[in-house]
Scaffold this motif. Structure first.
Motif, short mmCIF file in Angstrom:
data_model
loop_
_atom_site.label_atom_id
_atom_site.label_comp_id
_atom_site.label_asym_id
_atom_site.label_seq_id
_atom_site.Cartn_x
_atom_site.Cartn_y
_atom_site.Cartn_z
N PRO A 343 15.59 -8.79 25.02
CA PRO A 343 15.57 -7.70 24.03
C PRO A 343 14.19 -7.54 23.42
O PRO A 343 13.43 -8.51 23.33
CB PRO A 343 16.59 -8.17 22.98
N PRO A 344 13.84 -6.35 23.00
CA PRO A 344 12.49 -6.14 22.42
C PRO A 344 12.39 -6.69 21.00
O PRO A 344 13.39 -6.91 20.32
CB PRO A 344 12.36 -4.61 22.41
N GLY A 345 11.16 -6.92 20.58
CA GLY A 345 10.88 -7.28 19.18
C GLY A 345 11.07 -8.73 18.84
O GLY A 345 11.10 -9.06 17.65
N LEU A 346 11.19 -9.63 19.82
CA LEU A 346 11.34 -11.05 19.50
C LEU A 346 9.97 -11.66 19.21
O LEU A 346 9.03 -11.54 20.01
CB LEU A 346 12.00 -11.80 20.66
N ARG A 347 9.88 -12.32 18.08
CA ARG A 347 8.63 -12.97 17.67
C ARG A 347 8.93 -14.45 17.41
O ARG A 347 9.82 -14.78 16.65
CB ARG A 347 8.07 -12.30 16.41
N LEU A 348 8.15 -15.30 18.03
CA LEU A 348 8.44 -16.73 17.96
C LEU A 348 7.14 -17.51 17.82
O LEU A 348 6.04 -16.95 17.87
CB LEU A 348 9.22 -17.19 19.18
N LEU A 349 7.29 -18.82 17.64
CA LEU A 349 6.13 -19.71 17.49
C LEU A 349 5.71 -20.18 18.88
O LEU A 349 6.45 -20.88 19.57
CB LEU A 349 6.48 -20.90 16.60
N GLU A 350 4.50 -19.80 19.28
CA GLU A 350 4.00 -20.11 20.62
C GLU A 350 3.46 -21.53 20.67
O GLU A 350 2.69 -21.95 19.80
CB GLU A 350 2.91 -19.12 21.00
N PRO A 351 3.84 -22.31 21.69
CA PRO A 351 3.34 -23.69 21.80
C PRO A 351 1.84 -23.71 22.08
O PRO A 351 1.26 -22.71 22.53
CB PRO A 351 4.13 -24.26 22.99
N PRO A 352 1.18 -24.83 21.82
CA PRO A 352 -0.23 -24.96 22.20
C PRO A 352 -0.40 -24.76 23.71
O PRO A 352 0.42 -25.21 24.50
CB PRO A 352 -0.57 -26.40 21.79
N GLY A 353 -1.46 -24.09 24.08
CA GLY A 353 -1.69 -23.81 25.49
C GLY A 353 -1.09 -22.51 25.96
O GLY A 353 -1.41 -22.04 27.05
N GLY A 354 -0.18 -21.92 25.14
CA GLY A 354 0.36 -20.61 25.48
C GLY A 354 1.75 -20.68 26.08
O GLY A 354 2.04 -21.51 26.95
N LEU A 355 2.63 -19.78 25.64
CA LEU A 355 3.97 -19.70 26.20
C LEU A 355 3.94 -19.17 27.62
O LEU A 355 4.78 -19.57 28.46
CB LEU A 355 4.83 -18.78 25.30
N ASP A 360 5.06 -19.75 33.40
CA ASP A 360 4.50 -19.79 34.76
C ASP A 360 4.91 -21.08 35.47
O ASP A 360 5.25 -21.06 36.67
CB ASP A 360 2.99 -19.68 34.70
N GLU A 361 4.85 -22.19 34.77
CA GLU A 361 5.21 -23.48 35.37
C GLU A 361 6.69 -23.50 35.75
O GLU A 361 7.05 -24.00 36.83
CB GLU A 361 4.91 -24.61 34.40
N LEU A 362 7.55 -22.95 34.89
CA LEU A 362 8.98 -22.94 35.20
C LEU A 362 9.27 -22.04 36.40
O LEU A 362 10.08 -22.41 37.27
CB LEU A 362 9.77 -22.46 33.97
N ILE A 363 8.62 -20.88 36.47
CA ILE A 363 8.81 -20.00 37.63
C ILE A 363 8.26 -20.66 38.88
O ILE A 363 8.86 -20.58 39.98
CB ILE A 363 8.12 -18.64 37.39
N SER A 364 7.12 -21.36 38.77
CA SER A 364 6.54 -22.05 39.92
C SER A 364 7.49 -23.11 40.45
O SER A 364 7.63 -23.28 41.68
CB SER A 364 5.20 -22.67 39.52
N ASN A 365 8.15 -23.85 39.56
CA ASN A 365 9.12 -24.86 40.01
C ASN A 365 10.26 -24.21 40.78
O ASN A 365 10.75 -24.77 41.79
CB ASN A 365 9.67 -25.63 38.81
N VAL A 400 15.14 -19.69 31.93
CA VAL A 400 14.82 -19.37 33.33
C VAL A 400 15.91 -20.00 34.19
O VAL A 400 15.99 -21.23 34.29
CB VAL A 400 13.42 -19.90 33.71
N ARG A 401 16.75 -19.16 34.81
CA ARG A 401 17.88 -19.64 35.62
C ARG A 401 17.66 -19.29 37.08
O ARG A 401 16.99 -18.31 37.40
CB ARG A 401 19.20 -19.00 35.16
N LEU A 433 4.27 -33.79 36.76
CA LEU A 433 3.77 -33.71 35.39
C LEU A 433 4.13 -32.39 34.69
O LEU A 433 4.06 -32.30 33.47
CB LEU A 433 2.23 -33.86 35.38
N GLY A 434 4.47 -31.38 35.47
CA GLY A 434 4.62 -30.04 34.90
C GLY A 434 5.66 -29.97 33.79
O GLY A 434 5.37 -29.55 32.67
#
Length: 489
Positions: A343-355, A360-365, A400-401, A433-434
């Motif tokens: 849904p649009p308009g979701l604002r959250l706290l981004e982890p260090p290094g970037g969400l 990307d790592e989850l999609i890569s797995n 990510v399913r 490590l990912g």
């Protein structure tokens, strides 16, 4: 030092006033009533002496006039009654009117006609409305011929007692006001460093090791605690920096020798004999060298990402807008279908290094390990969620399913540990490590990463894997005109 004395002495003064205030107020009320009773007793005693002389001589006119003047002057009905209770002298109407509202009058008059002086009839409590009835026998022993009776309205006396109690209450409030005036700034002075220390520990729990407590404010005990806390945090931060520096330096220093070794090994390819096991050993050596290079690159990337410990707000729409097209191209190349339901308009706290890097790592797995046909990315707000540190608040879950092989339930906790790899994926490129790095970075932002069942597999043999990213919501006020567009699905 003077603040400590005030903190001790002012409560003691308040306790002293509280201990003395109630007995003092009771004593004031009793003394006022006793004085009134003694005055009425003296008056009826004098009238009884005059009545005895008047009755013996038959000259009662002067006594009648004095009883009437007494009533006119003080407003207190006073009468001389005979043994049958009939009023002989005094203001008859005023006496009988007052007597009708006093239930204790018959008892007191009966005792006086019997030659005894009764106990006081009044109640000293200011909220009681009974009058003071005092009776004095006229005559002695068996020669009592009558009694002098006064009925005194105590409303004015009770009002005086209430006024004095109000003054005492006001005086008792002064120490309380002084205590509040002193305790408020003193408590603020004491608690301000505690609040700052609490805020510092909260920031540190979120991963910011640069925060320090204020060691210059508050009592000496709290200043010493803050200094000890800062010393401890200096040691923790230095240890963490040394650890990251060691990992980064070691991986960097090993990269060049490892590259040289790989080049040297690969240069042996033209010299291999077709017969024998040389080619197989050569292939194994090259594969191991490549794995070691990937491991060093991952360690160095981990050290760089862990050095960034500051989380910041981000719009999920902006993150996905820069990633979705690339994910679609990668999944299409792998023969997979990607769907996005956010849904649009979701604002959250981004982890260090970037969400974005974490997703990307989850999609890569999924691309490398799952053998899935369908990949789904979804997000929603979950209110009243209990997150890290049992803090209750709304969170955003990004999931990510896939419908691929998945991971056994018994292996999911281990999958978030460093260097762990599933036995089924030992021959697939990767370092293990990912997911561990992603879990650490998400935890630094006050969130969690967990693994759950994913989409049902096409053959009905079970479910794929779902990586659930839980991050705190950042409130925002967005006008309809500024609302971001939804991500295309």
């Amino acid at each position: 030092m003077h603040r400590r004395l005030l903190v001790v002495l002012v409560p003691l003064a308040v306790l002293l006033v509280a201990a003395l205030g109630v007995p003092l107020s009771v004593t004031v009320a009793e003394r006022e009533m006793q004085e009134t009773y003694v005055n009425r007793l003296n008056d009826v005693g004098r009238f009884a002496s005059l009545a005895e002389a008047a009755l013996s001589t038959g000259r009662t006119e002067a006594l009648h006039q004095e009883l009437t003047r007494y009533h006119d002057l003080y407003g207190i009905p006073v009468a001389l009654i005979d043994t049958s209770g009939t009023v002989l002298l005094g203001p008859v109407d005023a006496y009988e009117e007052a007597a009708r509202t006093e239930p204790a009058l018959p008892r007191i008059v009966t005792a006086a006609l019997a030659g005894a002086r009764s106990e006081p009839s009044w109640e000293w409590a200011p909220w009681d409305d009974s009058a003071l009835v005092v009776a004095e026998p006229v005559g002695r022993d068996s020669e009592v011929v009558g009694a002098v009776v006064t009925i005194s309205d105590l409303s004015r006396t009770r009002e005086l007692i209430l006024v004095r109690w109000a003054w005492l209450a006001g005086l008792g409030l002064l120490p309380l006001i002084a205590l509040a005036a002193v305790a408020w700034p003193v408590s603020a002075w004491v608690l301000r460093p505690v609040r700052k220390l609490d805020a510092a520990t909260s920031r540190i729990s979120e991963g910011d090791l640069t925060i320090r407590a204020d060691a210059e404010a508050g009592p000496i005990e709290l200043r010493r605690l803050a200094q000890s806390f800062n010393t401890m945090m200096d040691a923790v931060e230095n240890a963490a920096q040394r650890q990251r520096a060691f990992v980064s330096d070691a991986s960097h220093q090993l990269r060049n020798p490892l590259t040289s070794l790989r080049l040297a090994v690969e240069s042996l390819a033209p010299h291999l004999r077709p017969e024998g096991d040389g080619q197989q050993v050569y292939d194994v050596a090259v594969d191991e060298l490549k794995a070691m290079q990937r491991m060093l690159n991952s360690l160095q990337a981990s050290a760089r990402m862990e050095s960034m410990r500051t989380a910041s707000p981000v719009d999920l729409d902006e993150v996905l807008a820069t990633r979705v097209d690339r994910w679609r191209a990668l999944t299409a190349t792998a023969g997979q279908t990607l769907t996005v339901d956010v849904p649009p308009g979701l604002r959250l706290l981004e982890p260090p290094g970037g969400l974005g890097s974490i997703l990307d790592e989850l999609i890569s797995n999924v691309l490398r390990l799952s053998d899935a046909r369908v990949v789904e990315v979804s997000a929603q707000v979950v209110p009243g969620h209990v997150g890290v540190g049992d803090r209750v608040g709304a969170v955003v879950t990004v999931v990510v399913r896939d419908d691929g092989q998945g991971i056994d339930v018994s292996e999911r906790a281990q999958a978030l540990r460093r260097f762990w790899r599933s036995p089924r994926h030992q021959n697939v490129s990767g370092t293990g490590l990912g997911l561990a790095i992603c879990a650490d970075l998400i935890g630094a932002a006050g969130g969690t990463l967990r693994l759950e069942d994913g989409l049902p597999r096409p053959d009905g043999s079970g479910h794929g894997l779902a990586a659930v990213v839980v991050l705190p919501v950042v409130p925002q006020v967005v006008s309809p005109a500024d609302a971001p567009a939804s991500v295309p699905t």
